[in-house]
Design an enzyme around this catalytic site. Sequence first.
Site, PDB file in Angstrom:
ATOM      1  N   ARG A  82       0.835  -1.197   0.000  1.00 20.24           N
ATOM      2  CA  ARG A  82       0.000   0.000   0.000  1.00 20.24           C
ATOM      3  C   ARG A  82       0.870   1.247   0.000  1.00 20.24           C
ATOM      4  O   ARG A  82       1.734   1.414   0.848  1.00 20.24           O
ATOM      5  CB  ARG A  82      -0.876  -0.028   1.256  1.00 20.24           C
ATOM      6  CG  ARG A  82      -1.512   1.267   1.614  1.00 20.24           C
ATOM      7  CD  ARG A  82      -2.919   1.333   1.101  1.00 20.24           C
ATOM      8  NE  ARG A  82      -3.438   2.665   1.324  1.00 20.24           N
ATOM      9  CZ  ARG A  82      -4.260   2.986   2.301  1.00 20.24           C
ATOM     10  NH1 ARG A  82      -4.683   2.081   3.142  1.00 20.24           N
ATOM     11  NH2 ARG A  82      -4.702   4.218   2.414  1.00 20.24           N
ATOM     12  N   ARG A  91      -5.984   1.996  -4.201  1.00 15.16           N
ATOM     13  CA  ARG A  91      -5.123   1.280  -3.266  1.00 15.16           C
ATOM     14  C   ARG A  91      -5.165  -0.227  -3.484  1.00 15.16           C
ATOM     15  O   ARG A  91      -6.204  -0.782  -3.845  1.00 15.16           O
ATOM     16  CB  ARG A  91      -5.447   1.607  -1.812  1.00 15.16           C
ATOM     17  CG  ARG A  91      -6.838   1.342  -1.330  1.00 15.16           C
ATOM     18  CD  ARG A  91      -7.829   2.494  -1.472  1.00 15.16           C
ATOM     19  NE  ARG A  91      -7.351   3.831  -1.209  1.00 15.16           N
ATOM     20  CZ  ARG A  91      -7.306   4.410  -0.029  1.00 15.16           C
ATOM     21  NH1 ARG A  91      -7.672   3.762   1.033  1.00 15.16           N
ATOM     22  NH2 ARG A  91      -6.905   5.643   0.080  1.00 15.16           N
ATOM     23  N   ASP A  94      -6.939  -1.671   1.530  1.00 20.57           N
ATOM     24  CA  ASP A  94      -7.291  -0.712   2.572  1.00 20.57           C
ATOM     25  C   ASP A  94      -8.002  -1.487   3.670  1.00 20.57           C
ATOM     26  O   ASP A  94      -8.956  -2.213   3.387  1.00 20.57           O
ATOM     27  CB  ASP A  94      -8.226   0.354   1.976  1.00 20.57           C
ATOM     28  CG  ASP A  94      -8.591   1.450   2.969  1.00 20.57           C
ATOM     29  OD1 ASP A  94      -7.802   1.719   3.898  1.00 20.57           O
ATOM     30  OD2 ASP A  94      -9.666   2.052   2.812  1.00 20.57           O
ATOM     31  N   ASP A  96      -9.863  -0.846   7.310  1.00 22.99           N
ATOM     32  CA  ASP A  96     -10.361   0.184   8.221  1.00 22.99           C
ATOM     33  C   ASP A  96     -11.045  -0.459   9.418  1.00 22.99           C
ATOM     34  O   ASP A  96     -11.780  -1.440   9.264  1.00 22.99           O
ATOM     35  CB  ASP A  96     -11.387   1.095   7.519  1.00 22.99           C
ATOM     36  CG  ASP A  96     -10.732   2.118   6.608  1.00 22.99           C
ATOM     37  OD1 ASP A  96      -9.577   2.502   6.855  1.00 22.99           O
ATOM     38  OD2 ASP A  96     -11.390   2.533   5.634  1.00 22.99           O
TER      39      ASP A  96
HETATM   40  N1  LIG Z   1     -11.080   3.746  12.325  1.00 28.42           N
HETATM   41  C1  LIG Z   1      -9.916   3.850  11.676  1.00 28.42           C
HETATM   42  N2  LIG Z   1      -9.454   2.833  10.897  1.00 28.42           N
HETATM   43  C2  LIG Z   1      -8.290   2.942  10.219  1.00 28.42           C
HETATM   44  N3  LIG Z   1      -7.488   4.043  10.258  1.00 28.42           N
HETATM   45  C3  LIG Z   1      -7.899   5.079  11.017  1.00 28.42           C
HETATM   46  C4  LIG Z   1      -9.115   5.033  11.755  1.00 28.42           C
HETATM   47  N4  LIG Z   1      -9.262   6.215  12.413  1.00 28.42           N
HETATM   48  C5  LIG Z   1      -8.207   6.962  12.106  1.00 28.42           C
HETATM   49  N5  LIG Z   1      -7.364   6.300  11.276  1.00 28.42           N
HETATM   50  C6  LIG Z   1      -6.141   6.876  10.746  1.00 28.42           C
HETATM   51  O1  LIG Z   1      -6.397   7.290   9.419  1.00 28.42           O
HETATM   52  C7  LIG Z   1      -5.153   7.410   8.766  1.00 28.42           C
HETATM   53  C8  LIG Z   1      -5.374   7.430   7.246  1.00 28.42           C
HETATM   54  O2  LIG Z   1      -5.927   6.211   6.877  1.00 28.42           O
HETATM   55  P1  LIG Z   1      -6.163   5.891   5.369  1.00 28.42           P
HETATM   56  O3  LIG Z   1      -5.010   6.326   4.534  1.00 28.42           O
HETATM   57  O4  LIG Z   1      -6.587   4.441   5.299  1.00 28.42           O
HETATM   58  O5  LIG Z   1      -7.402   6.839   5.018  1.00 28.42           O
HETATM   59  P2  LIG Z   1      -8.272   6.671   3.757  1.00 28.42           P
HETATM   60  O6  LIG Z   1      -8.568   5.202   3.606  1.00 28.42           O
HETATM   61  O7  LIG Z   1      -7.630   7.386   2.619  1.00 28.42           O
HETATM   62  O8  LIG Z   1      -9.615   7.419   4.130  1.00 28.42           O
HETATM   63  P3  LIG Z   1     -10.792   6.867   5.019  1.00 28.42           P
HETATM   64  O9  LIG Z   1     -10.333   6.941   6.457  1.00 28.42           O
HETATM   65  O10 LIG Z   1     -11.882   7.812   4.715  1.00 28.42           O
HETATM   66  O11 LIG Z   1     -11.114   5.453   4.604  1.00 28.42           O
HETATM   67  C9  LIG Z   1      -4.343   6.256   9.289  1.00 28.42           C
HETATM   68  O12 LIG Z   1      -3.001   6.621   9.397  1.00 28.42           O
HETATM   69  C10 LIG Z   1      -4.958   5.950  10.667  1.00 28.42           C
HETATM   70  O13 LIG Z   1      -4.065   6.200  11.714  1.00 28.42           O
HETATM   71  N1  LIG Z   2     -16.390   2.124  -3.497  1.00 30.51           N
HETATM   72  C1  LIG Z   2     -15.395   2.554  -2.716  1.00 30.51           C
HETATM   73  N2  LIG Z   2     -15.031   3.853  -2.760  1.00 30.51           N
HETATM   74  C2  LIG Z   2     -14.036   4.283  -1.961  1.00 30.51           C
HETATM   75  C3  LIG Z   2     -13.357   3.397  -1.090  1.00 30.51           C
HETATM   76  C4  LIG Z   2     -13.759   2.043  -1.065  1.00 30.51           C
HETATM   77  O1  LIG Z   2     -13.211   1.208  -0.316  1.00 30.51           O
HETATM   78  N3  LIG Z   2     -14.778   1.655  -1.887  1.00 30.51           N
HETATM   79  N4  LIG Z   2     -12.373   3.858  -0.281  1.00 30.51           N
HETATM   80  C5  LIG Z   2     -12.043   5.140  -0.285  1.00 30.51           C
HETATM   81  C6  LIG Z   2     -10.994   5.634   0.628  1.00 30.51           C
HETATM   82  O2  LIG Z   2     -11.128   5.183   1.891  1.00 30.51           O
HETATM   83  C7  LIG Z   2     -12.664   6.115  -1.185  1.00 30.51           C
HETATM   84  N5  LIG Z   2     -13.693   5.576  -2.003  1.00 30.51           N
END
Ligand SMILES: Nc1ncnc2c1ncn2[C@@H]1O[C@H](COP(=O)(O)OP(=O)(O)OP(=O)(O)O)[C@@H](O)[C@H]1O
Ligand SMILES: Nc1nc2c(c(=O)[nH]1)N=C(CO)CN2
Length: 157
Positions: A82, A91, A94, A96
Site C-alpha cells: 500500500r 489502493r 485498505d 479500516d
Molecule cells: N477507524 C480507523 N481505521 C483505520 N485508520 C484510522 C481510523 N481512524 C483513524 N485512522 C487513521 O487514518 C489514517 C489514514 O488512513 P487511510 O489512509 O486508510 O485513510 P483513507 O482510507 O484514505 O480514508 P478513510 O479513512 O476515509 O477510509 C491512518 O493513518 C490511521 O491512523
Molecule cells: N467504493 C469505494 N469507494 C471508496 C473506497 C472504497 O473502499 N470503496 N475507499 C475510499 C478511501 O477510503 C474512497 N472511495
Amino acid sequence: MRVYISFGSNIGDREQQINEALNKLQQVRDTELVTVSSLYETAPVGGVIQDDFLNGAAIVETSLTPIDFLNEIQRIELELGRERKVHWGPRTIDLDVLLMDDYIIEHERLNVPHPYMHERSFVLIPLAEIAPEAVHPILNKSIKELVTVDPEVRRYK
Ligand SMILES: Nc1ncnc2c1ncn2[C@@H]1O[C@H](COP(=O)(O)OP(=O)(O)OP(=O)(O)O)[C@@H](O)[C@H]1O
Ligand SMILES: Nc1nc2c(c(=O)[nH]1)N=C(CO)CN2
C-alpha cells in the site's frame, strides 16, 4: 474485544490481495478471524476517478489493545504494498476499523466508530450481511437500521 473491519482493493488482483490480507490477519497474535462477508463490487465514492473496488467486512475477536490492533492492520497494508498517494485514491488494500465493542475512541491515529461508516453503503451492505445487530454507539442505531439499498454495491462472490 470484538472488532468490525472493512476491507477494499481497486488495483491489481483485487481478490488475491484481499485473501492475502485476510490470511495475514488470521496470523496476528491474540486475534481470531470470526466471520468474513461476501465480496461486493462497488463504484468509487468520493470524487476521485478510479477503478471499481472490491469491498467486504469481517468480524475479528482480539485481546490486543485498540492501538496495537491498528498497528497490526497498518503493518499488513504496508506488507501488501500500500502506498499513500492520493487521499481517497486507488489502493492495493485498505483495512479500516469500523467498530470496537461499544467504544468511542478519539485518538490522533484512531477514530472509532469510523467517522464515515454510516454514510458509506460499500461499508454498511457487507457489514449488514454479517452483523446486522451490531450497534453504532454514537448514533445508537443498529447496522440493519443504517443500511440502505444501493445499486452501485453489487454482490460479487
Ligand atoms: N477507524 C480507523 N481505521 C483505520 N485508520 C484510522 C481510523 N481512524 C483513524 N485512522 C487513521 O487514518 C489514517 C489514514 O488512513 P487511510 O489512509 O486508510 O485513510 P483513507 O482510507 O484514505 O480514508 P478513510 O479513512 O476515509 O477510509 C491512518 O493513518 C490511521 O491512523
Ligand atoms: N467504493 C469505494 N469507494 C471508496 C473506497 C472504497 O473502499 N470503496 N475507499 C475510499 C478511501 O477510503 C474512497 N472511495
